[in-house]
Design a protein around this motif. Structure first.
Motif, mmCIF file in Angstrom:
data_model
loop_
_atom_site.group_PDB
_atom_site.id
_atom_site.type_symbol
_atom_site.label_atom_id
_atom_site.label_comp_id
_atom_site.label_asym_id
_atom_site.label_seq_id
_atom_site.Cartn_x
_atom_site.Cartn_y
_atom_site.Cartn_z
ATOM 1 N N ASN A 73 -12.804 -2.568 0.163
ATOM 2 C CA ASN A 73 -12.051 -3.303 0.945
ATOM 3 C C ASN A 73 -12.606 -4.863 0.662
ATOM 4 O O ASN A 73 -13.551 -4.963 0.044
ATOM 5 C CB ASN A 73 -11.946 -3.050 2.407
ATOM 6 N N GLN A 105 -8.468 7.187 4.219
ATOM 7 C CA GLN A 105 -7.204 6.968 3.155
ATOM 8 C C GLN A 105 -7.600 7.232 1.522
ATOM 9 O O GLN A 105 -6.919 7.667 0.878
ATOM 10 C CB GLN A 105 -6.597 5.598 3.110
ATOM 11 N N TYR A 117 0.930 -1.282 -0.038
ATOM 12 C CA TYR A 117 -0.126 -0.079 0.013
ATOM 13 C C TYR A 117 0.824 1.029 -0.041
ATOM 14 O O TYR A 117 0.563 2.217 -0.717
ATOM 15 C CB TYR A 117 -0.902 0.020 1.345
ATOM 16 N N THR A 143 -10.241 -5.725 7.891
ATOM 17 C CA THR A 143 -11.334 -4.808 8.261
ATOM 18 C C THR A 143 -12.354 -5.333 9.018
ATOM 19 O O THR A 143 -13.544 -5.579 8.462
ATOM 20 C CB THR A 143 -11.694 -4.193 7.207
ATOM 21 N N ILE A 153 -9.239 4.642 -0.479
ATOM 22 C CA ILE A 153 -9.266 3.485 -1.093
ATOM 23 C C ILE A 153 -10.359 3.437 -1.856
ATOM 24 O O ILE A 153 -11.576 4.003 -1.454
ATOM 25 C CB ILE A 153 -8.828 2.447 -0.332
ATOM 26 N N ARG A 192 -3.615 5.864 -4.451
ATOM 27 C CA ARG A 192 -4.399 5.099 -3.348
ATOM 28 C C ARG A 192 -5.666 4.940 -3.689
ATOM 29 O O ARG A 192 -6.513 4.124 -3.041
ATOM 30 C CB ARG A 192 -4.006 5.929 -2.019
ATOM 31 N N LEU A 244 -8.136 -3.322 -1.173
ATOM 32 C CA LEU A 244 -7.608 -4.012 -0.035
ATOM 33 C C LEU A 244 -8.022 -5.658 -0.117
ATOM 34 O O LEU A 244 -9.083 -5.971 -0.300
ATOM 35 C CB LEU A 244 -8.039 -3.478 1.312
ATOM 36 N N TRP A 295 -9.723 2.985 6.516
ATOM 37 C CA TRP A 295 -9.459 3.010 5.117
ATOM 38 C C TRP A 295 -9.945 3.935 4.298
ATOM 39 O O TRP A 295 -9.751 4.356 3.314
ATOM 40 C CB TRP A 295 -9.370 1.545 4.738
#
Length: 724
Positions: A573, A568, A536, A556, A570, A545, A550, A565
């Motif tokens: 997930n 962040q 990552y 998670t 993303i 990103r 993920l 996350w």
């Protein structure tokens, strides 16, 4: 080699009970890590109840030491939202120095609710390089507990790139799997290593083979059982690499083990710091002492100087101890005191310790007409402090002639002043907390998709050729070599393509890798499948990103981790593999993908079964393990993790051990869809092209075309039972 004498070095000892804690402090530990009644990665240790833990925090501070609490398991929503705050409050208030954390949801929660508490990223986070360490520094971590598999050079590079502290294991047991990436105990027996309940299947005997049909070995052969680590001879090099905290493993072991091991490392750490590395020498009797306390087939220096190999393996689970009986010492803090006794005045006792003082007075000193008290008798009475954390360095008694003081008064004054001193020594560490109002429980999305998009991952070109022809597949996760072939065929114009990064990312990214990835992104590649923090960090550093998916190994478990996350930026997930249906129904799945088929990975290991038993040919082959129930587990040799075909040996290769039967939720379609997932995924790893075609079509027929499930049997993993 020169050591930085200005850098504080810490000897960190384990304690699974209060007796072990006292043994660690007595043997010279600078800090002790312990588990409480919940959320620790050693659930079967004695551990500390609330009163013991508060007492240990205070005792550590009386002795000018530190105490760290393990909160290094993955938490379910209910635990995080209803239990964690109340669990931590009394320890936070008492002055707990730090928590050791695996779950990034827990990390986020503690950072917001307990701002004065230091956060140490557990080895369970599988931090394997400077990128992951730098990322955690930016999130507020004060320390990273490095993956056990890292070399001295890798640690040195991490220390160079980030100012936060590095903690590394220097003695004790080694896991066969990268910590935090083991699902073997969980999937085979329901006892999750991520929940502190590992059943240690890596210590069991297995027969081995290279073709999946013929096997060798016997009931005593344990091909996954490593020797314990002992680094007493290379302490100078470990410190030179930038390690600040030297960690001893062993919260499941007895107080004598803690005392003995800690004492030897204290001795040699002090010698090293006093005399320098050029004069460092370990006596043979001390090496033998460490072996006699406990060993598995001898010991090794771990991964600091070698990547893997049979010399690190015990190949047995025989635990050996000699007749050594380590001495357990009770540490006492030196105090100085003045006792003032003059007729007609109160008894006055002043004491001090490390610049902190306390005074108590009371009663009245009487004039003795006959049989006055002698100083020797008074001194004997005042020296009765054996059940405390103190001992007298000096006690001056100033007294008049012909005096008498009731013994009861002397005892009361002594107890009162020592209590005041304890309070004065521990008070600076105490904190106040603000009221916690709780976190809302998320409700499952009411509008579940009737046909959520389906993604697939694959490892071979034969699998990819089959999958790319199916128009009902939304996207594919592909390693570098397969991505190149698919991009060359302009497949990105037809579906989403994601570059699957290594399961373990270590060392430098191969030359030309980022440049090629950038070209692919310009030509339609959608994003990346991220399996670890280091990967990552590589993608984040390049500004991509928002293109990250993920994988399930980027845990998670709870909504706080999902929110971490999401912040962040993303893309989505992947649902963890250890939550059951009910637990998933209480999780925020609106940005999640769920695996519904695949041979699930049980372990990712730096060790290699093929190399250790048959020799290394760097040919990316397979070996097989057969357990006592005749179940066969394939192990894949990932000799070239980046799959670029332009990297040289040696690389940071790894083994992946897969379950003996595939996971599949083909009969659970309606229950899966009711969870409100954003998308679904099928993982293909060891299947042939024909198996890939048939399994893919069966799932499409059930999930997309309403057909009845076939009679094929799959394991349901944790979907029904969950992880203990």
């Amino acid at each position: 080699m020169a050591l930085n004498n200005h850098r504080k070095v810490e000897l960190l000892a384990p304690a699974g009970s209060y007796e072990s804690f006292e043994a660690a402090i007595g043997a010279g530990a600078d800090a002790v890590y312990v588990g409480g009644a919940a959320f620790g990665a050693r659930a079967y240790a004695h551990n500390f109840d609330r009163e013991e833990l508060i007492r240990a925090i205070n005792t550590a501070h009386i002795h000018n030491k530190k105490l760290y609490l393990t909160v290094n398991t993955l938490l379910k929503n209910k635990e995080l939202k209803e239990q964690l705050y109340d669990y931590l409050v009394p320890y936070y208030e008492a002055g707990l120095d730090a928590v050791i954390v695996q779950d990034l949801g827990v990390f986020r929660f503690i950072k917001e609710n307990f701002p004065g508490l230091h956060l140490h990223a557990s080895t369970q986070m599988t931090v394997t390089g400077p990128g992951g360490m730098k990322f955690l520094e930016e999130q507020g971590a004060d320390r990273v507990v490095a993956a056990r598999e890292l070399s001295l050079q890798e640690l040195k590079e991490m220390h160079r790139k980030s100012p936060i502290e590095i903690e590394a294991f220097i003695h004790g047991a080694l896991c066969y799997c990268y910590s935090g990436q083991c699902l073997m105990s969980s999937l085979l027996g329901g006892r999750s290593g991520n929940r502190g309940r590992c059943a240690q299947p890596c210590r069991l005997p297995y027969r081995t083979g290279t073709d999946g049909r013929s096997f060798k070995g016997n009931r005593e052969m344990c091909p996954l059982s490593l020797k314990d680590i002992c680094t007493i001879d290379i302490l100078p090099e470990i410190l030179d690499a930038g390690v600040m905290s030297l960690k001893i493993e062993g919260r499941m072991k007895q107080p004598g083990y803690t005392a003995g091991v800690t004492g030897i490392y204290r001795k040699y750490l002090d010698l090293l710091l006093q005399n320098g590395p050029e004069n460092y020498h370990v006596e043979e009797k001390d090496r033998q002492f460490l072996l006699d306390i406990f060993n598995r087939g001898g010991s090794c220096s771990g991964y600091f100087k070698q990547h893997n190999g049979p010399s690190m393996m015990a190949f047995t689970n025989e635990k050996k101890t000699g007749e050594t009986v380590p001495e357990i010492i009770k540490r006492k803090e030196k105090i100085n005191g003045n006792l003032i006794l003059f007729p007609g005045s109160p008894v006055i006792l002043e004491i001090s310790c490390r610049g902190v003082s306390a005074t108590a007075s009371g009663g009245e000193v009487q004039y003795a007409r006959s049989q006055p008290m002698e100083e020797e008798r008074i001194r004997r009475q005042m020296e009765k402090i054996g059940n405390t954390e103190f001992e007298w360095a000096r006690l001056d008694i100033r007294m008049g002639e012909q005096i008498f003081v009731p013994v009861k008064v002397l005892n009361e004054i002594r107890r009162e002043v020592l209590a005041q001193l304890e309070e004065a020594l521990t008070m600076p560490f105490r904190r106040a907390v603000s009221e916690f109002r709780g976190l809302p429980m998320k409700q499952i999305a009411s509008s579940a998709l009737e046909k959520p998009p389906l993604y697939v991952s694959c490892e071979t070109w034969e699998q990819a050729e089959v999958l790319m022809k199916n128009k009902e597949i939304r996207g594919m996760y592909l390693p570098f070599d397969l991505m190149k072939r698919c991009m060359d065929q302009d497949l990105a114009k037809e579906r989403e393509l994601y570059l699957s990064l290594p399961h373990m990312t270590r060392g430098a990214v191969p030359e030309g890798y980022i440049g090629q990835v950038s070209v692919w992104l310009d030509h339609g590649m959608t994003g990346f499948l991220i399996k670890n923090l280091e990967s990552y960090a590589v993608i984040e550093e390049n500004g991509w990103r928002e293109k990250c998916v993920l994988d399930h190994s980027m845990y998670t478990w709870n909504d706080e981790a999902v929110a971490f996350w999401r912040e962040q930026g993303i893309m989505r997930n992947t649902v963890p593999l250890e939550l059951n249906e009910k637990e998933l129904s209480h999780r925020d799945n609106t940005e999640s993908e769920m695996v519904i088929y695949g041979y699930l990975p049980l372990m990712v290991s730096s060790q290699c079964i093929k190399k250790n038993l048959y020799g290394c040919d760097a040919a990316e082959g397979k070996t097989y393990l057969k357990d006592r129930y005749d179940k066969v587990f394939p192990a894949i040799c990932c000799c070239h993790p980046w799959k670029t075909k332009n990297t040289s040996n040696p690389e940071y290769c790894y083994n992946m051990i897969f379950n003996s039967v595939p996971f599949g939720l083909i009969k659970e379609k309606s229950r899966v869809l009711s969870l409100g997932m954003q998308s679904l995924r099928m993982m293909f790893t060891i299947e042939t092209a024909e198996e890939t075609r048939h399994i893919m079509q069966e799932f499409l027929d059930v999930y997309y075309h309403g057909e009845m499930p076939p009679q094929r049997e799959f394991t349901k993993g944790h979907f029904k039972r969950g992880a203990e």
